[in-house]
Design a protein around this motif. Structure first.
Motif, PDB file in Angstrom:
ATOM      1  N   GLU A  37       0.551  -1.096  -0.066  1.00  0.00           N
ATOM      2  CA  GLU A  37       0.052  -0.057   0.047  1.00  0.00           C
ATOM      3  C   GLU A  37       0.855   1.285  -0.103  1.00  0.00           C
ATOM      4  O   GLU A  37       0.459   2.415  -0.403  1.00  0.00           O
ATOM      5  CB  GLU A  37      -1.051   0.069   1.176  1.00  0.00           C
ATOM      6  N   HIS A  38       2.164   1.063   0.192  1.00  0.00           N
ATOM      7  CA  HIS A  38       2.979   2.492   0.563  1.00  0.00           C
ATOM      8  C   HIS A  38       3.857   2.360  -0.874  1.00  0.00           C
ATOM      9  O   HIS A  38       4.983   2.974  -0.909  1.00  0.00           O
ATOM     10  CB  HIS A  38       3.715   2.232   1.407  1.00  0.00           C
ATOM     11  N   LEU A  97      -2.879   2.559  -6.382  1.00  0.00           N
ATOM     12  CA  LEU A  97      -3.841   3.015  -7.297  1.00  0.00           C
ATOM     13  C   LEU A  97      -4.014   4.291  -7.728  1.00  0.00           C
ATOM     14  O   LEU A  97      -4.486   4.557  -8.660  1.00  0.00           O
ATOM     15  CB  LEU A  97      -5.366   2.998  -6.367  1.00  0.00           C
ATOM     16  N   ASP A  98      -3.199   5.311  -7.210  1.00  0.00           N
ATOM     17  CA  ASP A  98      -2.894   6.619  -7.645  1.00  0.00           C
ATOM     18  C   ASP A  98      -1.929   6.670  -8.882  1.00  0.00           C
ATOM     19  O   ASP A  98      -2.363   7.610  -9.852  1.00  0.00           O
ATOM     20  CB  ASP A  98      -2.289   7.518  -6.532  1.00  0.00           C
ATOM     21  N   TYR A  99      -1.440   5.579  -9.276  1.00  0.00           N
ATOM     22  CA  TYR A  99      -0.570   5.500 -10.474  1.00  0.00           C
ATOM     23  C   TYR A  99      -1.417   5.047 -11.662  1.00  0.00           C
ATOM     24  O   TYR A  99      -1.141   5.159 -12.901  1.00  0.00           O
ATOM     25  CB  TYR A  99       0.423   4.566 -10.233  1.00  0.00           C
ATOM     26  N   PHE A 100      -2.543   4.623 -11.181  1.00  0.00           N
ATOM     27  CA  PHE A 100      -3.512   4.004 -12.309  1.00  0.00           C
ATOM     28  C   PHE A 100      -5.005   4.488 -12.018  1.00  0.00           C
ATOM     29  O   PHE A 100      -5.859   3.956 -11.767  1.00  0.00           O
ATOM     30  CB  PHE A 100      -3.671   2.486 -12.328  1.00  0.00           C
ATOM     31  N   SER A 107      -5.969  -5.909  -6.660  1.00  0.00           N
ATOM     32  CA  SER A 107      -5.399  -5.861  -5.145  1.00  0.00           C
ATOM     33  C   SER A 107      -6.168  -7.196  -4.322  1.00  0.00           C
ATOM     34  O   SER A 107      -7.244  -7.926  -4.917  1.00  0.00           O
ATOM     35  CB  SER A 107      -5.832  -4.881  -4.359  1.00  0.00           C
ATOM     36  N   VAL A 108      -5.341  -7.936  -3.487  1.00  0.00           N
ATOM     37  CA  VAL A 108      -6.000  -8.896  -2.505  1.00  0.00           C
ATOM     38  C   VAL A 108      -5.545  -8.420  -1.371  1.00  0.00           C
ATOM     39  O   VAL A 108      -4.717  -7.495  -0.967  1.00  0.00           O
ATOM     40  CB  VAL A 108      -5.620 -10.178  -3.077  1.00  0.00           C
ATOM     41  N   GLU A 109      -6.354  -8.914  -0.192  1.00  0.00           N
ATOM     42  CA  GLU A 109      -5.783  -8.826   1.238  1.00  0.00           C
ATOM     43  C   GLU A 109      -4.967  -9.731   1.737  1.00  0.00           C
ATOM     44  O   GLU A 109      -5.182 -11.105   1.414  1.00  0.00           O
ATOM     45  CB  GLU A 109      -7.182  -8.867   2.273  1.00  0.00           C
ATOM     46  N   HIS A 110      -3.956  -9.419   2.252  1.00  0.00           N
ATOM     47  CA  HIS A 110      -2.825 -10.319   2.835  1.00  0.00           C
ATOM     48  C   HIS A 110      -2.693  -9.779   4.183  1.00  0.00           C
ATOM     49  O   HIS A 110      -1.936  -8.943   4.522  1.00  0.00           O
ATOM     50  CB  HIS A 110      -1.767 -10.426   2.063  1.00  0.00           C
ATOM     51  N   VAL A 115      -2.475  -6.006  -0.850  1.00  0.00           N
ATOM     52  CA  VAL A 115      -1.365  -6.265  -1.620  1.00  0.00           C
ATOM     53  C   VAL A 115      -1.793  -6.109  -3.301  1.00  0.00           C
ATOM     54  O   VAL A 115      -2.757  -6.659  -3.475  1.00  0.00           O
ATOM     55  CB  VAL A 115      -0.389  -7.638  -1.669  1.00  0.00           C
ATOM     56  N   PHE A 116      -1.025  -5.232  -4.005  1.00  0.00           N
ATOM     57  CA  PHE A 116      -1.394  -4.722  -5.463  1.00  0.00           C
ATOM     58  C   PHE A 116      -0.626  -5.603  -6.465  1.00  0.00           C
ATOM     59  O   PHE A 116       0.518  -5.814  -6.293  1.00  0.00           O
ATOM     60  CB  PHE A 116      -1.311  -3.191  -5.510  1.00  0.00           C
TER      61      PHE A 116
END
Length: 392
Positions: free
Chosen positions: A65-66, A107-110, A144-147, A152-153
């Motif tokens: 996320e970072h 997500l800001d990149y896309f 993305s999925v949750e881990h 995690v993207f």
């Protein structure tokens, strides 16, 4: 026991991460990767997910996320001219140019709704950065999925440099064709103007002089009846030739366009259309709004002329409406008939040169044209022409 549980967590963590990696991979690429990874081993029940990611032809990144890159496959390292080890742990901004300085998450990149690459609904056009600093176009998708409670993207990227080069070459070729078409239109108009003036000034004066001579001969009293009849027939033929000459010269270049302006030229075009084809035609326009320079006046006149020609040939119409008016620095032209209506396939025919000529004249003035026949009865042509620099 606790150290053993921590060891198990370290061993299974990458597997879970790779599974999340694969969850974002599109179905078609997954199937192809499965076939490549399995090869001839049809009897093997399972497969190594990390091997699929490793052998994938698309560049694949797993980002937290970072925007820290957690995993990268060899295809990604090759695309960016780096290595897998160098990419893992680096920031995404080192390899993908952020669209705005405020980009903080993957997500800001896309950004949704912007920068679409057009290949698929999930593809976005972004800019890659090679290790040497070279920028190159790429398109990518993100999921993305949750881990462990955190997103995690998965980012899948494709280098589209070659496609962009081809598109740029096509765009340049298209622009050159447009410029050539515009130049040919100008040359053609100049030739038309020259020929029309030659016909009117030289041949027209010669025919007028011959008519005067015939008139003088007809006044001689001692002419035999046969000669008088012959002179009368010659004068009739001469009047027909003069009328034909005027019509041809007007079609080449109407004198009203040079002497009276666009409004009077359109009036003459409308009257000639009604007289020749018997189709009612209404012209709605204001003379003051049609005071344009020669280039714009000629373009509008030719567009209307071509539209009326098409209506006479194909539309089977009874009524035509011509509406021209200015608003917000633009000239709006509407040409509407009540005929059979144009079909979509008719507009795409290679031999529809009249429509092609109309479009080229509109595009040469950076305008827009819409031709529709889906609202019966008839066909409607709407044209918007910017008038900046064309008003006199």
């Amino acid at each position: 026991m606790r150290p053993q549980r921590r060891a198990r967590s370290r061993r299974t963590g990458p597997v879970v991460l790779v599974a999340g990696f694969l969850s974002g991979y599109c179905a078609g690429n997954m199937a192809a990767a499965l076939r490549r990874a399995r090869g001839p081993q049809r009897g093997v029940r399972g497969f190594d997910s990390r091997r699929i990611v490793h052998s994938a032809s698309d560049a694949i990144l797993s980002v937290d996320e970072h925007t820290t890159i957690l995993l990268a496959n060899p295809a990604a390292a090759q695309m960016f001219g780096s290595s897998v080890s160098a990419m893992q742990g680096s920031q995404l901004s080192r390899f993908v140019q952020p669209p705005t300085p405020e980009a903080r998450t993957p997500l800001d990149y896309f950004p949704a709704g912007g920068g679409r690459a057009g290949r698929r609904a999930t593809d976005y056009a972004v800019t890659g950065i090679r290790t040497g600093g070279q920028l190159f176009p790429i398109e990518g998708s993100i999921s993305s999925v949750e881990h462990d409670g955190r997103p995690v993207f998965t980012v899948i990227l494709r280098d589209v440099s070659e496609r962009h080069l081809v598109q740029q070459k096509l765009a340049r070729s298209h622009d050159q064709l447009r410029q050539l078409s515009s130049a040919l239109q100008s040359i053609r108009e100049e030739e038309r103007t020259h020929i029309a003036r030659e016909l009117h000034d030289d041949l027209g004066q010669l025919l007028a002089s011959l008519r005067m001579d015939l008139t003088l001969l007809a006044r001689i009293d001692e002419l035999p009846d046969a000669s008088a009849r012959l002179l009368a027939g010659m004068e009739t033929n001469l009047l027909t030739a003069i009328a034909s000459l005027r019509r041809i010269a007007t079609n080449l270049r109407p004198r009203a366009l040079d002497e009276g302006g666009l409004y009077f030229a359109l009036q003459g075009l409308r009257d000639e259309f009604v007289e020749r084809h018997g189709i009612a035609c209404t012209l709605l326009a204001d003379e003051a709004e049609l005071r344009l320079d020669d280039a714009a006046s000629t373009a509008v006149f030719r567009i209307v002329q071509e539209a009326l020609t098409n209506i006479a040939r194909h539309a089977e119409a009874r009524n035509v409406l011509l509406n021209l008016y200015r608003t917000n620095g633009e000239l709006l032209v509407t040409i509407q008939d009540d005929g059979r209506g144009i079909r979509a396939e008719d507009m795409e025919k290679a031999e529809s040169l009249g429509l092609v000529g109309m479009r080229e004249r509109v595009w040469a003035m950076h305008g827009d044209i819409t031709i529709a026949g889906d609202e019966p009865p008839g066909t409607r042509i709407d044209i918007v022409l910017p008038l900046s620099g064309h008003v006199v």
